[in-house]
Structure formats: structure tokens, C-alpha cells
Design a protein around this motif. Structure first.
Motif, short mmCIF file in Angstrom:
data_model
loop_
_atom_site.label_atom_id
_atom_site.label_comp_id
_atom_site.label_asym_id
_atom_site.label_seq_id
_atom_site.Cartn_x
_atom_site.Cartn_y
_atom_site.Cartn_z
N ARG A 160 49.99 -81.65 61.47
CA ARG A 160 51.29 -81.02 61.48
C ARG A 160 52.60 -82.12 61.80
NH1 ARG A 160 51.11 -76.48 58.62
NH2 ARG A 160 49.47 -75.14 59.68
N LEU A 161 52.02 -83.29 62.65
CA LEU A 161 53.15 -84.16 63.13
C LEU A 161 53.53 -84.93 61.57
CD1 LEU A 161 54.73 -85.75 64.80
CD2 LEU A 161 52.73 -87.33 65.40
N ARG A 162 52.56 -85.14 60.79
CA ARG A 162 52.75 -85.68 59.77
C ARG A 162 53.69 -84.90 58.73
NH1 ARG A 162 47.10 -87.44 60.00
NH2 ARG A 162 46.93 -89.76 60.50
N GLU A 163 53.23 -83.60 58.58
CA GLU A 163 54.23 -82.95 57.98
C GLU A 163 55.70 -82.72 58.38
OE1 GLU A 163 52.26 -79.21 58.12
OE2 GLU A 163 50.52 -79.62 56.63
N ALA A 164 55.82 -82.85 59.53
CA ALA A 164 57.25 -82.78 60.43
C ALA A 164 58.06 -84.00 60.09
CB ALA A 164 56.99 -82.71 61.98
N THR A 165 57.41 -85.25 59.96
CA THR A 165 58.18 -86.35 59.49
C THR A 165 58.71 -86.47 58.18
OG1 THR A 165 56.11 -87.58 58.51
CG2 THR A 165 56.66 -87.96 61.19
N ILE A 166 58.16 -85.49 57.11
CA ILE A 166 58.91 -85.30 55.76
C ILE A 166 60.31 -85.20 55.82
CG2 ILE A 166 58.71 -84.19 53.64
CD1 ILE A 166 55.42 -83.41 54.20
N GLY A 167 61.01 -86.05 55.30
CA GLY A 167 62.45 -85.70 55.20
C GLY A 167 63.18 -86.59 56.44
N THR A 168 62.33 -87.36 57.09
CA THR A 168 62.96 -88.23 58.13
C THR A 168 62.42 -89.46 57.65
OG1 THR A 168 60.94 -88.34 59.69
CG2 THR A 168 62.29 -86.28 59.91
N PRO A 169 63.05 -90.80 58.36
CA PRO A 169 62.54 -91.98 58.09
C PRO A 169 61.29 -92.28 58.55
CG PRO A 169 64.79 -91.83 58.87
CD PRO A 169 64.13 -90.72 59.19
N TRP A 170 60.47 -91.48 59.56
CA TRP A 170 59.37 -91.90 60.17
C TRP A 170 58.17 -91.51 59.38
CZ3 TRP A 170 60.46 -94.65 64.55
CH2 TRP A 170 61.59 -94.58 65.05
N GLU A 171 56.84 -92.21 59.59
CA GLU A 171 55.79 -91.95 59.25
C GLU A 171 54.67 -92.40 60.28
OE1 GLU A 171 54.19 -94.38 55.94
OE2 GLU A 171 54.92 -96.19 56.73
N VAL A 172 53.71 -91.39 60.34
CA VAL A 172 52.63 -91.91 61.39
C VAL A 172 51.63 -92.74 60.90
CG1 VAL A 172 50.71 -90.81 62.54
CG2 VAL A 172 52.65 -89.46 62.09
N CYS A 173 51.58 -94.02 61.52
CA CYS A 173 50.97 -95.08 60.92
C CYS A 173 49.73 -95.33 61.73
CB CYS A 173 51.57 -96.49 61.05
SG CYS A 173 52.24 -97.08 62.92
N GLU A 174 49.52 -94.82 63.07
CA GLU A 174 48.26 -94.93 63.90
C GLU A 174 48.14 -93.79 64.83
OE1 GLU A 174 46.45 -98.26 65.41
OE2 GLU A 174 47.48 -99.74 64.16
N ALA A 205 50.41 -90.90 69.21
CA ALA A 205 50.48 -91.49 67.78
C ALA A 205 51.72 -92.37 67.74
CB ALA A 205 51.10 -90.20 66.94
N VAL A 206 51.56 -93.34 67.00
CA VAL A 206 52.65 -94.47 66.66
C VAL A 206 53.31 -94.21 65.42
CG1 VAL A 206 53.02 -96.92 66.35
CG2 VAL A 206 51.30 -96.18 67.69
N LEU A 207 54.60 -93.85 65.44
CA LEU A 207 55.58 -93.77 64.20
C LEU A 207 56.21 -95.00 63.81
CD1 LEU A 207 54.88 -90.97 65.71
CD2 LEU A 207 57.20 -90.21 64.58
N GLU A 208 56.16 -95.23 62.70
CA GLU A 208 57.02 -96.52 62.11
C GLU A 208 58.26 -95.83 61.03
OE1 GLU A 208 54.98 -100.79 62.37
OE2 GLU A 208 54.35 -98.98 60.50
N LYS A 209 59.11 -96.59 60.94
CA LYS A 209 60.25 -96.09 59.88
C LYS A 209 59.52 -96.74 58.53
CE LYS A 209 64.33 -95.24 62.59
NZ LYS A 209 65.73 -95.69 62.84
N GLU A 210 59.81 -95.91 57.61
CA GLU A 210 59.35 -96.13 56.21
C GLU A 210 60.35 -97.22 55.56
OE1 GLU A 210 57.45 -92.98 53.86
OE2 GLU A 210 58.87 -91.75 55.12
#
Length: 233
Positions: free
Chosen positions: A204-218, A228-233
Motif C-alpha cells: 500500500r505504501l508503494r501504491e501511495a507513492t504513485i504520482g509522487t517522485p518517490w519509490e520504495v527501494c528497500e 522502508a527507504v524511499l528514493e526519488k525516481e
């Protein structure tokens, strides 16, 4: 009862050696004593996996009494924020160099664009966004005040783990990957507003990043939480 920040006041009193009553978490008839010394006044624990993702300038959100900020500020520029004046005052007393009264869910009101290289919120505070729309708004705000190559470390209770159902104040949700925690705090006759934590899974966190610059990388799990670690795409 009035909402006079019993949480912050109890922790402040504890720091000053003036606390003579417990701080309680209450969920209906369920009551537990808030373990202030254990949860807030310990040392920063060495966590190479988490800390490798953090660089300065760092924004620490929900910094408590500065346990982690005191460590990070010796590594790089660190700004620690809290919504409680009592906690900010305690951070100041404990030697946090840049402790500020600020709301992590209104970051654009407090900080300029591209201000931080990394951000950190450990303590499941992101659940206080209350809804997934709130989480997306928070991630968009966080993106605004961080650099294009920023990283962020967040955590939350994990409804995908069976053990999480034993967490204090837990409420089931019929939607897969979701749950809630609901309770309030009481200290010396004062009662806080009801705290509503939205629990959501890593998916669900991954879904929440859709439309933002973030992605869950680890990400990693503990007994009842994910980190979780988020990085900008």
C-alpha cells in the motif's frame, strides 16, 4: 477534559524529575502505562542499514526528545521537528542544536524548496496522516522540501503481519493491507485528542507513492513493523 498536550507535558516532567504520575495510553477499558524512559531517553542505537541512507542536511520528523538528533547532528546538519512545545523545549535543553516547532504534515509552510538531502521519521508517525490521501499529500510535501536526489526512511505498523493484531489500540480493516490504531493519552487528569493511526502495508505504501517522485527501494520487517527507504525516481 482539556487537550493540553499531556503527552509532551508528561515527558517534559519526566526529564525535569518532576513526574509523579504515569502517562497512560487508553483505548476504552484497555489501559497501558507509557514507558517514557525506555521509549524516548535511550541512546541512539547503531543501525547501519538505516543510517547508510541518511545524509545532511537531514530533516528528522517527530524527533521526540532528540535521541537520534543528538547523534545525527554530530555527523551532519540536522533539523529536528516536533508539534509539542514541551518536546522542543526538552530537545533544546538536551543539546539539540536546531529543534523547531513544526508539523510534519505541513512541511511547505516551514521549509523552502530543496532544503534537505534526506529525511527520517521513525516512530510510526506517518500513520497519523489518517488516510492514504493524507499519506500521498505528505509524500508530495516531503518531495518539495527535499533535493532531487533525496532519500527518506519511514516506518509503520505492518497489517500484513499476524503479530500486529496484538498492538495496542489495533482495529481491523476489511480492505487488504490496511488497519488502524486508535487511542488517547492521559496524564494528571488531562486527556489528549484521540489519535488515529492509519496502518498500511508495504504494498500500500508503494501504491501511495504513485504520482509522487518517490519509490520504495528497500524495506525490512521487525516483529510488527516495516521500515522502508524511499528514493526519488
Amino acid at each position: 477534559m482539556t487537550d493540553t498536550d499531556p503527552f509532551g507535558r508528561a515527558i517534559r516532567d519526566h526529564y525535569l524529575g518532576e513526574r509523579d504520575e504515569p502517562l497512560y495510553d487508553r483505548d476504552g477499558d484497555d489501559v497501558r502505562e507509557h514507558r517514557i524512559e525506555e521509549w524516548y531517553f535511550g541512546e541512539h542505537t547503531d543501525n547501519a542499514w538505516r543510517d547508510q541512507w541518511l545524509e545532511g542536511p537531514l530533516l528528522e520528523m517527530g524527533a521526540g526528545v532528540g535521541r537520534d538528533a543528538l547523534y545525527y547532528q554530530d555527523q551532519f546538519k540536522t533539523v529536528a521537528i516536533e508539534v509539542s512545545e514541551h518536546l522542543v523545549e526538552t530537545m533544546d535543553d538536551r543539546g539539540v542544536r536546531d529543534a523547531r516547532l513544526a508539523d510534519m504534515f505541513a512541511l511547505r509552510e516551514y521549509f523552502e524548496h530543496d532544503r534537505f538531502r534526506s529525511a527520517h521519521a521513525i516512530g510510526t508517525q506517518v500513520g497519523l496522516a489518517g488516510s492514504m490521501a493524507g499519506v500521498r499529500e505528505f509524500l508530495a510535501d516531503l518531495a518539495s522540501v527535499t533535493t532531487p536526489d533525496a532519500t527518506a526512511v519511514l516506518d509503520n505498523y505492518a497489517p500484513e503481519l499476524e503479530a500486529t493484531a496484538e498492538a495496542f489500540g489495533y482495529r481491523e480493516d476489511s480492505a487488504p493491507g490496511f488497519a488502524y490504531r486508535v487511542y488517547h493519552l492521559a496524564y494528571k487528569g488531562d486527556v489528549s485528542r484521540t489519535l488515529l493511526f492509519r496502518l498500511f502495508s508495504i504494498d500500500r505504501l508503494r501504491e501511495a507513492t504513485i504520482g509522487t517522485p518517490w519509490e520504495v527501494c528497500e524495506h525490512r520487517y521487525s516483529d510488527v513493523q516495516w521500515r522502508a527507504v524511499l528514493e526519488k525516481e
